[in-house]
Design a protein around this motif. Structure first.
Motif, mmCIF file in Angstrom:
data_model
loop_
_atom_site.group_PDB
_atom_site.id
_atom_site.type_symbol
_atom_site.label_atom_id
_atom_site.label_comp_id
_atom_site.label_asym_id
_atom_site.label_seq_id
_atom_site.Cartn_x
_atom_site.Cartn_y
_atom_site.Cartn_z
ATOM 1 N N PRO A 155 0.852 -1.024 -0.300
ATOM 2 C CA PRO A 155 -0.017 0.118 -0.002
ATOM 3 C C PRO A 155 0.903 1.447 0.010
ATOM 4 C CG PRO A 155 -0.918 -1.617 1.708
ATOM 5 C CD PRO A 155 0.262 -2.298 1.174
ATOM 6 N N PHE A 156 1.810 1.248 0.757
ATOM 7 C CA PHE A 156 2.994 2.494 0.756
ATOM 8 C C PHE A 156 4.162 2.257 -0.476
ATOM 9 C CE2 PHE A 156 1.026 1.219 4.707
ATOM 10 C CZ PHE A 156 0.640 2.075 4.963
ATOM 11 N N PHE A 157 4.101 1.391 -1.032
ATOM 12 C CA PHE A 157 5.268 1.114 -2.041
ATOM 13 C C PHE A 157 5.372 2.397 -2.889
ATOM 14 C CE2 PHE A 157 6.997 -0.312 -6.121
ATOM 15 C CZ PHE A 157 8.188 -0.803 -5.755
ATOM 16 N N GLY A 158 4.471 2.736 -3.468
ATOM 17 C CA GLY A 158 4.299 3.842 -4.665
ATOM 18 C C GLY A 158 5.100 5.072 -3.919
ATOM 19 N N ASP A 159 4.187 5.601 -2.969
ATOM 20 C CA ASP A 159 4.678 6.759 -2.284
ATOM 21 C C ASP A 159 6.181 6.885 -2.237
ATOM 22 O OD1 ASP A 159 1.912 7.272 -2.463
ATOM 23 O OD2 ASP A 159 1.572 7.383 -0.393
ATOM 24 N N TYR A 160 6.574 5.800 -1.635
ATOM 25 C CA TYR A 160 7.978 5.880 -1.054
ATOM 26 C C TYR A 160 9.043 5.254 -1.626
ATOM 27 C CZ TYR A 160 5.211 8.151 2.601
ATOM 28 O OH TYR A 160 4.149 9.105 3.182
ATOM 29 N N GLN A 161 8.542 4.901 -2.972
ATOM 30 C CA GLN A 161 9.538 3.863 -3.921
ATOM 31 C C GLN A 161 10.881 4.467 -4.003
ATOM 32 O OE1 GLN A 161 7.469 3.270 -7.443
ATOM 33 N NE2 GLN A 161 9.446 2.082 -8.379
ATOM 34 N N ASP A 162 11.101 5.733 -3.962
ATOM 35 C CA ASP A 162 12.484 6.262 -4.424
ATOM 36 C C ASP A 162 13.121 6.985 -3.017
ATOM 37 O OD1 ASP A 162 11.965 5.885 -6.725
ATOM 38 O OD2 ASP A 162 11.838 7.863 -7.430
ATOM 39 N N ALA A 163 12.314 6.736 -1.899
ATOM 40 C CA ALA A 163 12.902 7.334 -0.604
ATOM 41 C C ALA A 163 14.138 6.320 -0.007
ATOM 42 C CB ALA A 163 11.696 7.197 0.245
ATOM 43 N N MET A 164 14.955 7.063 0.769
ATOM 44 C CA MET A 164 16.234 6.305 1.364
ATOM 45 C C MET A 164 16.166 6.680 2.901
ATOM 46 S SD MET A 164 19.055 6.586 -1.578
ATOM 47 C CE MET A 164 18.730 8.276 -2.194
ATOM 48 N N ALA A 165 16.388 5.914 3.652
ATOM 49 C CA ALA A 165 16.344 6.261 5.036
ATOM 50 C C ALA A 165 17.528 5.557 5.630
ATOM 51 C CB ALA A 165 14.972 6.122 5.687
ATOM 52 N N ARG A 166 18.361 6.219 6.884
ATOM 53 C CA ARG A 166 19.247 5.560 7.425
ATOM 54 C C ARG A 166 19.235 4.355 8.031
ATOM 55 N NH1 ARG A 166 21.340 10.023 11.432
ATOM 56 N NH2 ARG A 166 19.979 11.215 10.056
ATOM 57 N N ARG A 167 17.801 4.379 9.032
ATOM 58 C CA ARG A 167 17.628 3.125 9.754
ATOM 59 C C ARG A 167 16.739 2.172 9.198
ATOM 60 N NH1 ARG A 167 20.108 6.221 13.724
ATOM 61 N NH2 ARG A 167 18.552 7.964 13.381
ATOM 62 N N GLU A 168 16.268 2.517 7.827
ATOM 63 C CA GLU A 168 15.332 1.628 7.149
ATOM 64 C C GLU A 168 15.982 1.182 5.861
ATOM 65 O OE1 GLU A 168 12.871 0.721 8.361
ATOM 66 O OE2 GLU A 168 12.429 2.232 10.028
ATOM 67 N N PRO A 169 16.830 0.261 5.940
ATOM 68 C CA PRO A 169 17.359 -0.577 4.643
ATOM 69 C C PRO A 169 16.512 -0.729 3.494
ATOM 70 C CG PRO A 169 17.958 -1.832 6.384
ATOM 71 C CD PRO A 169 17.158 -0.445 7.028
ATOM 72 N N ASN A 182 28.561 9.835 3.515
ATOM 73 C CA ASN A 182 27.750 9.295 4.353
ATOM 74 C C ASN A 182 26.671 7.974 3.599
ATOM 75 O OD1 ASN A 182 27.012 8.597 7.053
ATOM 76 N ND2 ASN A 182 25.279 10.079 7.064
ATOM 77 N N CYS A 183 26.114 8.700 2.451
ATOM 78 C CA CYS A 183 25.443 8.004 1.559
ATOM 79 C C CYS A 183 25.961 6.742 1.111
ATOM 80 C CB CYS A 183 24.531 8.808 0.571
ATOM 81 S SG CYS A 183 25.974 9.626 -0.577
ATOM 82 N N LEU A 184 27.033 6.797 0.686
ATOM 83 C CA LEU A 184 27.801 5.728 0.251
ATOM 84 C C LEU A 184 28.127 4.621 1.088
ATOM 85 C CD1 LEU A 184 29.850 7.317 -2.500
ATOM 86 C CD2 LEU A 184 28.775 5.383 -3.204
ATOM 87 N N ILE A 214 20.169 13.437 -3.645
ATOM 88 C CA ILE A 214 20.494 12.290 -2.437
ATOM 89 C C ILE A 214 19.718 13.008 -1.270
ATOM 90 C CG2 ILE A 214 22.137 11.201 -0.959
ATOM 91 C CD1 ILE A 214 23.595 11.082 -3.728
ATOM 92 N N ASP A 215 20.124 14.542 -0.936
ATOM 93 C CA ASP A 215 19.512 14.958 0.193
ATOM 94 C C ASP A 215 17.948 15.081 0.284
ATOM 95 O OD1 ASP A 215 19.565 16.484 2.658
ATOM 96 O OD2 ASP A 215 19.665 18.382 1.433
ATOM 97 N N ARG A 216 17.194 15.415 -1.160
ATOM 98 C CA ARG A 216 15.850 15.483 -1.294
ATOM 99 C C ARG A 216 15.247 13.950 -0.663
ATOM 100 N NH1 ARG A 216 15.991 17.825 -5.827
ATOM 101 N NH2 ARG A 216 15.344 15.959 -7.259
ATOM 102 N N MET A 217 15.671 13.101 -1.155
ATOM 103 C CA MET A 217 15.029 11.515 -1.064
ATOM 104 C C MET A 217 15.634 10.852 0.072
ATOM 105 S SD MET A 217 13.101 11.801 -3.495
ATOM 106 C CE MET A 217 12.206 10.370 -2.959
ATOM 107 N N SER A 218 16.411 11.432 1.029
ATOM 108 C CA SER A 218 17.028 10.639 1.932
ATOM 109 C C SER A 218 17.148 11.609 3.487
ATOM 110 C CB SER A 218 18.415 9.995 1.716
ATOM 111 O OG SER A 218 19.415 11.082 1.908
ATOM 112 N N ASP A 219 17.694 11.105 4.481
ATOM 113 C CA ASP A 219 18.200 11.548 5.600
ATOM 114 C C ASP A 219 19.487 11.351 5.810
ATOM 115 O OD1 ASP A 219 17.987 8.828 6.270
ATOM 116 O OD2 ASP A 219 16.732 9.018 8.151
ATOM 117 N N TYR A 220 20.183 11.012 4.701
ATOM 118 C CA TYR A 220 21.563 10.502 4.875
ATOM 119 C C TYR A 220 22.368 12.121 4.973
ATOM 120 C CZ TYR A 220 20.650 6.279 2.551
ATOM 121 O OH TYR A 220 20.150 4.979 1.930
ATOM 122 N N CYS A 221 22.105 13.252 4.329
ATOM 123 C CA CYS A 221 23.039 14.084 4.366
ATOM 124 C C CYS A 221 23.221 14.928 5.767
ATOM 125 C CB CYS A 221 22.587 15.066 3.289
ATOM 126 S SG CYS A 221 22.588 14.304 1.492
#
Ligand code: FAD
Length: 518
Positions: free
Chosen positions: A247-261, A349-351, A431-438
């Motif tokens: 149900p959430f796959f579409g919305d967050y398909q491109d999202a990256m998060a530090r603690r959510e591999p 950090n992202c790498l 990368i900054d827009r799509m993640s919390d890595y930066c």
């Protein structure tokens, strides 16, 4: 006529073409664990453990059904270590009138098969792999005469052909593609479901112990092995994905998060690629969830497009273009793969996160592969063959037919635009827009040059400058080239100087790329 049916490690499907017409009274299934296949690249330990355990379970299931299965283990005495050697031994044991096999997923193995009738002195029937929506012949017919191929047009054709998410001749919802709705960042308030790792049973534990001992110097950890190794558990993983994550796959398909591999991704590719799950049943499950009102259209469409579109498309291109495909290098990229791809030791950090996830799980999701490790390799001009080998080694789902076009074509643009209309190059802002890595990185994506500048910023503009002769007339890059042309020349000089200094520093004090992958 007595038949010896050879089943390869990525052919663990009960409805496999080579099992058609199997005679339980006479015929024998042959499955072999061979050293050549575990070491021709130094696969991630979890990948080897996953495939060998899934093979052993599949063989046991066929045996329980009453099929005669001749199974050769990696450590069996006399194991010759190669497909050809093991087939020769099996031919001597069983004296078959013919060998039947389903075509493999790799050009290298397909070529090997061509030698078998002569080498083994037995006829070999190589059957089409019909576990895909689109046969190789159908893809070739679609591709015929085109100078370049575009996934979107192929995908529409496949939607029409299969009727998936169709309403008569029209796409459900009036649009073919809802990608523009699938680019949300993961908010702190949303927590994806836990992975649902499967505890290893006795067979898997035995394989893991063997892999730990025998492949100790291969990349990757075994501690968190949680893959399904049977069809039953893979089906349970599919059901859980459809209920909890789709149900959430579409919305967050491109999202990256530090603690959510894993975010809301499916983690189904290893199962699809070895045949524990079928592409059709996975797509049908997603469509049914949408039609039942449990999943929004942007999620169901986005997910089905990955399998019905991308997965089929890259396979078609692989077989159409090989073996020449792997040889092209349209951007003349020559830099060796930096050591940190193996060690994870980088201040970016992202790498560091994407590589650490990869080491731990033999998994990184698509945007990490494409826009972090892939984007860096593209911008830094890494030699295509070296980054391709890395992707083939490190992921549990990696097979040549799917890894190569994704890396060579989609990531490295080494095919000059055959597969994708432009390189997926991006600066630190993406990368900054799509993640919390930066936020926790020593570099700042808002700084373009000088102290603290994010290397992706320097490399992005430097990449456009260095590759102008190949990319400058690409209409999809017209905007960034216009921006580049408006930059003061002093600024572009600084970018190039700083980018070169950064790139020159990459290889310093590191072991050679192939010398000792950890
Ligand atoms: P989800 O994001 O949940 O997607 C669902 C399914 O769609 C996947 O299971 C997969 O079967 C399919 N899929 C999605 N994107 C692609 C794609 N681009 N090509 C083919 N199938 C796709 N996928 C592999 O299966 N094996 C590989 O070796 C592989 N190498 C890759 C290398 C690079 C450089 C890149 C950019 C992508 C690669 N992919 C590969 C595609 C994709 O990243 C993985 O399929 C996906 O991350 C698997 O995780 P998932 O099951 O959670 O996928």
């Amino acid at each position: 006529m007595k038949t010896l049916v050879l089943i390869l490690g990525d052919q663990l499907s009960r409805d496999l073409a080579s099992l058609d017409g199997f005679d339980r009274e006479r015929d024998v299934v042959l499955m072999v664990e061979v050293a050549d296949e575990t070491t021709y690249v130094r696969h991630h330990k979890q990948k080897i453990a996953f495939i060998l355990s899934a093979m052993r379970h599949f063989a046991a299931e066929l045996g329980a059904e009453g099929l005669a299965v001749d199974y050769v283990r990696l450590d069996d005495p006399g194991n010759t270590g190669s497909f050809t050697g093991e087939l020769a031994r099996a031919v001597a044991r069983h004296r078959p009138d013919r060998i039947v096999v389903t075509e493999p997923g790799e050009w290298r193995v397909r070529r090997m098969m061509d030698d078998w009738p002569l080498r083994l002195d037995v006829p070999v029937d190589i059957r089409d792999d019909d576990r895909f929506f689109c046969s190789r012949a159908e893809f070739n017919a679609w591709a015929g005469g085109r100078k370049s191929y575009r996934m979107e047009f192929f995908y529409r054709e496949m939607r029409r052909r299969t009727g998936l998410l169709m309403h008569g001749d029209e796409p459900v919802g009036g649009r073919w593609n809802f990608d523009s709705e699938n680019r949300k960042r993961l908010p702190a308030s949303i927590t994806p479901p836990p992975r649902g790792a499967i505890a290893p049973d006795a067979v898997t534990r035995e394989v893991i112990a063997m892999v730990a001992a025998r492949f100790a110097d291969h990349f990757g950890d075994l501690d968190e092995f949680g893959w399904a190794v049977t069809r039953r558990d893979a089906l349970a993983a599919l059901a859980r994905f459809v209920t909890e994550s789709l149900p959430f796959f579409g919305d967050y398909q491109d999202a990256m998060a530090r603690r959510e591999p894993f975010v809301f991704h499916a983690l189904l590719s290893p199962y699809l690629n070895v045949g524990l799950l079928g592409a059709r049943e996975v797509c049908v499950a997603a469509e049914q969830a949408f039609r039942a009102g449990d999943v929004p259209l942007n999620a169901a469409e986005g997910f089905i497009r990955q399998i019905l579109g991308w997965r089929e498309y890259v396979r078609g291109i692989y077989w159409l273009e090989m073996p020449g495909y792997a040889q092209t290098n349209a951007l003349s990229a020559q830099r060796p793969l930096p050591w940190f791809y193996w060690s994870g030791e980088t201040a970016m950090n992202c790498l560091a996160i994407a590589i650490a996830d990869t080491r731990r799980h033999a998994y990184a999701h698509h945007i990490q592969r494409l826009m972090v490790t892939g984007n860096f390799a593209l911008l830094a001009g890494i030699r295509p063959a070296e980054i391709e080998e890395w992707y083939l080694v490190v992921y549990a789902d990696a097979y040549d037919w799917v890894e190569l076009p994704n890396t060579h074509g989609m990531v490295m643009f080494a095919d000059g635009g055959l597969l994708a209309s432009k390189p997926y190059a991006a600066s630190g802002a993406y990368i900054d827009r799509m993640s919390d890595y930066c936020g926790s990185c020593v570099y700042d994506p808002r700084i373009k040059t000088g102290a603290g500048a994010c290397p992706f910023n320097l490399l992005y503009w430097n990449f456009l400058i260095e590759n102008r002769s190949v990319l400058g007339r690409n209409p999809r890059l017209a905007m960034p080239y216009r921006t580049l042309d408006r930059m003061p020349s002093q600024r572009t000089r600084t970018i190039v100087e700083e980018a070169r200094a950064f790139l020159d520093d990459l290889g310093r004090d590191k072991p050679g790329p192939q010398s000792a992958q950890p």
